[in-house]
Write a protein that holds these residues in place. Sequence first.
Motif, PDB file in Angstrom:
ATOM      1  N   TYR A 296     -31.495 -15.802 -16.164  1.00 36.86           N
ATOM      2  CA  TYR A 296     -32.393 -14.701 -15.776  1.00 36.86           C
ATOM      3  C   TYR A 296     -31.786 -13.885 -14.646  1.00 36.86           C
ATOM      4  O   TYR A 296     -31.791 -12.640 -14.689  1.00 36.86           O
ATOM      5  CB  TYR A 296     -33.738 -15.279 -15.360  1.00 36.86           C
TER       6      TYR A 296
ATOM      7  N   GLU B 253     -28.766 -11.764 -15.719  1.00 36.86           N
ATOM      8  CA  GLU B 253     -29.114 -10.610 -16.527  1.00 36.86           C
ATOM      9  C   GLU B 253     -29.874  -9.542 -15.742  1.00 36.86           C
ATOM     10  O   GLU B 253     -29.714  -8.341 -15.990  1.00 36.86           O
ATOM     11  CB  GLU B 253     -29.967 -11.058 -17.718  1.00 36.86           C
ATOM     12  N   ASN B 254     -30.683  -9.989 -14.770  1.00 34.57           N
ATOM     13  CA  ASN B 254     -31.608  -9.057 -14.122  1.00 34.57           C
ATOM     14  C   ASN B 254     -31.343  -8.846 -12.637  1.00 34.57           C
ATOM     15  O   ASN B 254     -32.208  -8.323 -11.932  1.00 34.57           O
ATOM     16  CB  ASN B 254     -33.047  -9.570 -14.295  1.00 34.57           C
TER      17      ASN B 254
ATOM     18  N   VAL C 291     -42.370  -5.519 -15.889  1.00 33.78           N
ATOM     19  CA  VAL C 291     -42.176  -4.866 -17.183  1.00 33.78           C
ATOM     20  C   VAL C 291     -40.726  -4.955 -17.650  1.00 33.78           C
ATOM     21  O   VAL C 291     -40.452  -5.256 -18.819  1.00 33.78           O
ATOM     22  CB  VAL C 291     -42.623  -3.389 -17.105  1.00 33.78           C
ATOM     23  N   ILE C 292     -39.788  -4.703 -16.729  1.00 37.55           N
ATOM     24  CA  ILE C 292     -38.378  -4.684 -17.111  1.00 37.55           C
ATOM     25  C   ILE C 292     -37.813  -6.094 -17.239  1.00 37.55           C
ATOM     26  O   ILE C 292     -37.017  -6.388 -18.138  1.00 37.55           O
ATOM     27  CB  ILE C 292     -37.553  -3.873 -16.088  1.00 37.55           C
ATOM     28  N   ALA C 293     -38.226  -6.988 -16.331  1.00 34.05           N
ATOM     29  CA  ALA C 293     -37.716  -8.362 -16.343  1.00 34.05           C
ATOM     30  C   ALA C 293     -38.885  -9.342 -16.247  1.00 34.05           C
ATOM     31  O   ALA C 293     -39.127  -9.947 -15.197  1.00 34.05           O
ATOM     32  CB  ALA C 293     -36.742  -8.569 -15.184  1.00 34.05           C
TER      33      ALA C 293
ATOM     34  N   VAL D 147     -32.155  -5.343 -11.069  1.00 32.10           N
ATOM     35  CA  VAL D 147     -33.593  -5.095 -10.901  1.00 32.10           C
ATOM     36  C   VAL D 147     -34.134  -5.904  -9.733  1.00 32.10           C
ATOM     37  O   VAL D 147     -34.945  -5.403  -8.931  1.00 32.10           O
ATOM     38  CB  VAL D 147     -34.352  -5.443 -12.197  1.00 32.10           C
TER      39      VAL D 147
ATOM     40  N   TRP E  49     -47.883  -4.520 -20.228  1.00 33.21           N
ATOM     41  CA  TRP E  49     -48.211  -3.527 -19.213  1.00 33.21           C
ATOM     42  C   TRP E  49     -49.512  -3.874 -18.496  1.00 33.21           C
ATOM     43  O   TRP E  49     -49.605  -3.770 -17.265  1.00 33.21           O
ATOM     44  CB  TRP E  49     -48.303  -2.140 -19.841  1.00 33.21           C
TER      45      TRP E  49
ATOM     46  N   TYR F 182     -35.869  -4.443  -6.360  1.00 32.03           N
ATOM     47  CA  TYR F 182     -37.196  -4.950  -6.007  1.00 32.03           C
ATOM     48  C   TYR F 182     -37.196  -5.547  -4.594  1.00 32.03           C
ATOM     49  O   TYR F 182     -38.087  -5.258  -3.788  1.00 32.03           O
ATOM     50  CB  TYR F 182     -37.630  -6.010  -7.011  1.00 32.03           C
TER      51      TYR F 182
ATOM     52  N   MET G   1     -42.473  -2.742 -11.882  1.00 30.53           N
ATOM     53  CA  MET G   1     -41.164  -2.544 -12.500  1.00 30.53           C
ATOM     54  C   MET G   1     -40.541  -3.884 -12.882  1.00 30.53           C
ATOM     55  O   MET G   1     -40.014  -4.065 -13.992  1.00 30.53           O
ATOM     56  CB  MET G   1     -40.239  -1.799 -11.528  1.00 30.53           C
ATOM     57  N   LEU G   2     -40.615  -4.847 -11.965  1.00 33.34           N
ATOM     58  CA  LEU G   2     -40.054  -6.165 -12.237  1.00 33.34           C
ATOM     59  C   LEU G   2     -40.786  -6.851 -13.380  1.00 33.34           C
ATOM     60  O   LEU G   2     -40.168  -7.484 -14.245  1.00 33.34           O
ATOM     61  CB  LEU G   2     -40.137  -7.024 -10.965  1.00 33.34           C
TER      62      LEU G   2
ATOM     63  N   GLU H 267     -46.309  -4.849 -26.206  1.00 33.19           N
ATOM     64  CA  GLU H 267     -46.031  -3.970 -25.070  1.00 33.19           C
ATOM     65  C   GLU H 267     -47.280  -3.654 -24.248  1.00 33.19           C
ATOM     66  O   GLU H 267     -47.239  -3.624 -23.020  1.00 33.19           O
ATOM     67  CB  GLU H 267     -45.414  -2.666 -25.585  1.00 33.19           C
TER      68      GLU H 267
END
Length: 271
Positions: free
Chosen positions: A64, A67-68, A40-42, A71, A230, A75, A37-38, A226
């Motif tokens: 950073y 903004e994140n 991909v999202i950030a 997340v 991933w 995490y 998740m971290l 993308e």
Amino acid sequence: MKFDMGRAWSDAVAMLTANKDLVLIMGAVFLFLPSLMLAVIAPGTELEQAAQNPDAMQAAFAAYMAENWPVMLVYGLASTIGTLAILALLGRSQRPTVGEAIGIGAKAVLPYLAASLILGFLIGIAAVLVGVAAATAGVAVGVILGFVVVILAILLMIRMVLIAPVMAIEDKLNPIAAIKRSWSLVKGNTRYVFAFMVLLIIALIVVSMVLGIIFSLISAMAGSGEVALWIDGILSSLMGAVFSLLFLAIYAAIHRQLAGPSTETISETFD
């Protein structure tokens, strides 16, 4: 009791083997998925680009985090709860269920963070004192004291390596008590535990370098965009989760060896 590196490794492997199904599930949920998740999202691309410039790196890191931070918070909590839960699952003589292990991890997360903050505060105070000494006595003295502080910090971290197992396995949730317990367990075996951890880290660095080359080739074949993000996130998160599980088993094995049999095990022996 003298710490036995070979026994610690054998015990760690045995723990993972005996609990492989539950450990894999919990590792996937609390270690692999939050890391993915971290990633991909950030992804932190800006941090990689600014890595060569300390000033730019500081600004990029601040941006950073601003903004994140949600997340990062999810995490951090998920991985910490999972870490403590997996330690409880591996190290307790009466193996808890998955739900019980997660409950143990959730209950211990705040005390564990408090103990980490205490250690960070102590190391920070030492660094400030070194800075003051360097400013008043000269750069040479500051360098020498800085070296001493680094050595002491490493030794302190080795002595404190069992804080999480103490909380998760022994259920000692008082941060100060857990720090004292870890200190007393490792006392007399600091150099052996340190040597063991260094050898393990060196081995994992070599393995990670080889896997990193393979993963880079796979990511390069995927191109950019993308899909590449991933693939890179899945591979790096998978490697991180596997290494984390290995370290957790090592910590549980070190605790078991230095702490001796639990009170439950002793009572079962005489029942």
